[in-house]
Design a protein around this motif. Sequence first.
Motif, PDB file in Angstrom:
ATOM      1  N   GLU A 183       0.660  -1.319  -0.091  1.00 24.49           N
ATOM      2  CA  GLU A 183      -0.004  -0.024   0.028  1.00 24.49           C
ATOM      3  C   GLU A 183       1.010   1.211   0.025  1.00 24.49           C
ATOM      4  OE1 GLU A 183      -3.729   1.977   2.293  1.00 24.49           O
ATOM      5  OE2 GLU A 183      -2.785   0.291   3.268  1.00 24.49           O
ATOM      6  N   LEU A 184       0.615   2.296  -0.874  1.00 19.27           N
ATOM      7  CA  LEU A 184       1.454   3.291  -1.003  1.00 19.27           C
ATOM      8  C   LEU A 184       0.631   4.601  -0.200  1.00 19.27           C
ATOM      9  CD1 LEU A 184       2.219   2.968  -4.770  1.00 19.27           C
ATOM     10  CD2 LEU A 184       3.497   2.221  -2.700  1.00 19.27           C
ATOM     11  N   VAL A 185       1.614   5.303   0.473  1.00 18.85           N
ATOM     12  CA  VAL A 185       1.120   6.519   0.993  1.00 18.85           C
ATOM     13  C   VAL A 185       2.139   7.503   0.876  1.00 18.85           C
ATOM     14  CG1 VAL A 185       0.677   7.620   3.528  1.00 18.85           C
ATOM     15  CG2 VAL A 185       0.208   5.111   3.004  1.00 18.85           C
ATOM     16  N   VAL A 186       1.580   8.703   0.055  1.00 15.95           N
ATOM     17  CA  VAL A 186       2.505   9.754  -0.390  1.00 15.95           C
ATOM     18  C   VAL A 186       2.595  10.726   0.749  1.00 15.95           C
ATOM     19  CG1 VAL A 186       2.850  11.244  -1.816  1.00 15.95           C
ATOM     20  CG2 VAL A 186       1.982   9.388  -2.707  1.00 15.95           C
ATOM     21  N   HIS A 187       3.721  11.027   1.128  1.00 17.10           N
ATOM     22  CA  HIS A 187       3.898  12.197   2.194  1.00 17.10           C
ATOM     23  C   HIS A 187       3.832  13.662   1.523  1.00 17.10           C
ATOM     24  CE1 HIS A 187       6.964  14.389   4.964  1.00 17.10           C
ATOM     25  NE2 HIS A 187       5.978  14.923   4.972  1.00 17.10           N
ATOM     26  N   ALA A 188       2.930  14.097   1.911  1.00 15.65           N
ATOM     27  CA  ALA A 188       2.571  15.392   1.143  1.00 15.65           C
ATOM     28  C   ALA A 188       2.880  16.711   1.986  1.00 15.65           C
ATOM     29  CB  ALA A 188       0.892  15.668   0.705  1.00 15.65           C
ATOM     30  N   TYR A 189       3.018  17.904   1.245  1.00 19.59           N
ATOM     31  CA  TYR A 189       3.218  19.202   2.107  1.00 19.59           C
ATOM     32  C   TYR A 189       2.113  19.439   3.123  1.00 19.59           C
ATOM     33  CZ  TYR A 189       7.293  19.580  -0.905  1.00 19.59           C
ATOM     34  OH  TYR A 189       8.400  19.496  -1.617  1.00 19.59           O
ATOM     35  N   ARG A 190       2.043  20.384   3.848  1.00 18.41           N
ATOM     36  CA  ARG A 190       0.974  20.589   4.714  1.00 18.41           C
ATOM     37  C   ARG A 190      -0.287  21.162   3.879  1.00 18.41           C
ATOM     38  NH1 ARG A 190      -1.953  18.742   7.678  1.00 18.41           N
ATOM     39  NH2 ARG A 190      -2.340  19.000   9.852  1.00 18.41           N
ATOM     40  N   ASP A 191       0.085  21.926   3.055  1.00 20.95           N
ATOM     41  CA  ASP A 191      -0.887  22.569   1.962  1.00 20.95           C
ATOM     42  C   ASP A 191      -1.551  21.578   1.170  1.00 20.95           C
ATOM     43  OD1 ASP A 191       1.317  22.085   0.071  1.00 20.95           O
ATOM     44  OD2 ASP A 191       1.478  24.377  -0.160  1.00 20.95           O
ATOM     45  N   GLY A 192      -1.176  20.311   1.240  1.00 17.89           N
ATOM     46  CA  GLY A 192      -1.739  19.280   0.147  1.00 17.89           C
ATOM     47  C   GLY A 192      -1.013  18.913  -0.722  1.00 17.89           C
ATOM     48  N   ARG A 193       0.027  19.576  -1.558  1.00 15.43           N
ATOM     49  CA  ARG A 193       0.586  19.459  -2.561  1.00 15.43           C
ATOM     50  C   ARG A 193       1.469  18.011  -2.440  1.00 15.43           C
ATOM     51  NH1 ARG A 193       4.813  22.664  -3.323  1.00 15.43           N
ATOM     52  NH2 ARG A 193       4.782  23.538  -1.534  1.00 15.43           N
ATOM     53  N   ALA A 194       1.267  17.371  -3.315  1.00 16.15           N
ATOM     54  CA  ALA A 194       2.082  15.948  -3.215  1.00 16.15           C
ATOM     55  C   ALA A 194       2.576  15.424  -4.426  1.00 16.15           C
ATOM     56  CB  ALA A 194       1.163  14.925  -2.551  1.00 16.15           C
ATOM     57  N   PRO A 195       3.890  15.914  -4.834  1.00 18.36           N
ATOM     58  CA  PRO A 195       4.480  15.536  -5.958  1.00 18.36           C
ATOM     59  C   PRO A 195       4.758  14.108  -6.287  1.00 18.36           C
ATOM     60  CG  PRO A 195       5.755  17.362  -4.728  1.00 18.36           C
ATOM     61  CD  PRO A 195       4.795  16.842  -3.662  1.00 18.36           C
ATOM     62  N   GLY A 196       4.689  13.425  -5.221  1.00 17.48           N
ATOM     63  CA  GLY A 196       4.999  11.820  -5.263  1.00 17.48           C
ATOM     64  C   GLY A 196       3.711  11.301  -6.114  1.00 17.48           C
ATOM     65  N   VAL A 197       2.629  11.944  -5.972  1.00 16.81           N
ATOM     66  CA  VAL A 197       1.352  11.124  -6.710  1.00 16.81           C
ATOM     67  C   VAL A 197       1.693  11.176  -8.145  1.00 16.81           C
ATOM     68  CG1 VAL A 197      -0.900  11.488  -6.921  1.00 16.81           C
ATOM     69  CG2 VAL A 197      -0.111  12.044  -4.907  1.00 16.81           C
ATOM     70  N   GLU A 198       2.330  11.902  -8.836  1.00 12.28           N
ATOM     71  CA  GLU A 198       2.513  11.794 -10.400  1.00 12.28           C
ATOM     72  C   GLU A 198       2.992  10.880 -10.738  1.00 12.28           C
ATOM     73  OE1 GLU A 198       4.397  14.583 -14.018  1.00 12.28           O
ATOM     74  OE2 GLU A 198       4.144  15.629 -11.675  1.00 12.28           O
ATOM     75  N   ARG A 199       4.201  10.492  -9.889  1.00 14.44           N
ATOM     76  CA  ARG A 199       5.080   9.246 -10.246  1.00 14.44           C
ATOM     77  C   ARG A 199       4.369   7.891 -10.072  1.00 14.44           C
ATOM     78  NH1 ARG A 199      10.341   6.596  -7.332  1.00 14.44           N
ATOM     79  NH2 ARG A 199      10.500   4.961  -9.113  1.00 14.44           N
ATOM     80  N   VAL A 200       3.364   8.035  -8.824  1.00 15.86           N
ATOM     81  CA  VAL A 200       2.671   6.886  -8.440  1.00 15.86           C
ATOM     82  C   VAL A 200       1.487   6.463  -9.736  1.00 15.86           C
ATOM     83  CG1 VAL A 200       1.023   5.853  -7.124  1.00 15.86           C
ATOM     84  CG2 VAL A 200       2.981   6.645  -6.157  1.00 15.86           C
ATOM     85  N   GLU A 201       1.040   7.577 -10.306  1.00 13.94           N
ATOM     86  CA  GLU A 201      -0.044   7.446 -11.068  1.00 13.94           C
ATOM     87  C   GLU A 201       0.669   7.203 -12.395  1.00 13.94           C
ATOM     88  OE1 GLU A 201      -2.187  11.286 -10.882  1.00 13.94           O
ATOM     89  OE2 GLU A 201      -3.477  10.496  -9.154  1.00 13.94           O
TER      90      GLU A 201
END
Length: 393
Positions: A247-265
């Motif tokens: 299971e993948l949990v992307v660590h995001a910035y406090r404002d909700g931005r999550a650059p890692g999601v793009e790679r996962v998708e």
Amino acid sequence: MKLPALLRRRAEPAEVGGVARLDRRTKNLTKRLHPGEVAIIHHSDLDRVSAEALVASGAGVVVNAVRSVSGRYPNLGPSILLEAGIPLIDDVGEDVFTLVTEGDRLVVDGDRLLDTEGAVVVSGTLVTTDVLEEQLEQARAGLSDQIDAFTLNTMTYLREEKELLLEGVGVPEIRTKIDGRHVLIVVRGYNYRGDLDVLRPYISEYKPLLIGVDGGADALLEAGYKPNMIIGDMDSCSDAALQSGAELVVHAYRDGRAPGVERVESLGLSAVVFPVLGTSEDAAMLLADSYGARLLVAVGTHYSLVEFLDKGREGMASTFLTRLRVGSKLVDAKGVSRIYRSQVKGWHLALLVLSGVVALVTALAMTDVGGAVGDLLLARLRDLAYWIKELLT
């Protein structure tokens, strides 16, 4: 604290060189660096993990566009390179990334980087043991300023994340079942290989939930384990780790931005997003604790003040508070491999096997069946000896 005498006796390098590899992110460079090549990096306050990765990749020379010891604190990376016998040329300037192209063949002569025709491309400071010792001494004098900054960052984090720390507000929904289980959190940090190896009996007996923090997922795969969950920015783990079924949990910035999601998708996968101000290892601990983990065992995580600073993030203050949050649940495996080694030697096992064989043969010899088997084996051995004799003659 003085550097080891072994380093003082090491002679300065003569002309060395090879194919150039460049990257402003050291962890990206080490993925494509081959033994003997010239590693050109941009890494202020070179940390221990990055230096160990350069050594493991077989770097012939390390050329840093900036100072490897800025003076903020006594970082650990440069001494690791010198201990491994890898020349380090510092502060050659930003121009090195425009003057050198990936794949160029270069020669390092003292503190200069030359092309194949002998022309000077850039020059800097050759970091010898004496130079490094002086730099680290100055850096130690500035530790008090870093402690002040660390304290300020700790208070800032406490104000901004108090609801998460105290009540678990903001923890995302996950499908992995954690309640009541042991959880092993692996960060690809200091001594992680040795500690994972020592923990094998524990892993075999308790079957803990395995969480890889970014590159820690690859550490688990290398050790022969499959991670149940991967938490992080997703920039340090391999595609194979992401596609392992965890299971993948992307660590995001406090404002909700999550650059890692793009790679996962881009890999056709889905992930849960966890916005938290601290580090990915903090997110892993908070997530496991919030979902009722019985025990947290940490491998490769940061512990001392110098390690926090060596991570190169102001947010490392969050790790201090996270450890207070999880409390007695946390067992840090750091350094287990240093204080515990199996006392069973190879010859011990050989002697045990031999004694078992002798006991078995003796037992068989005392029975009629054993005697018959023994006679049959002797007959077959005589036949084999006769066949070999005939073959040779």
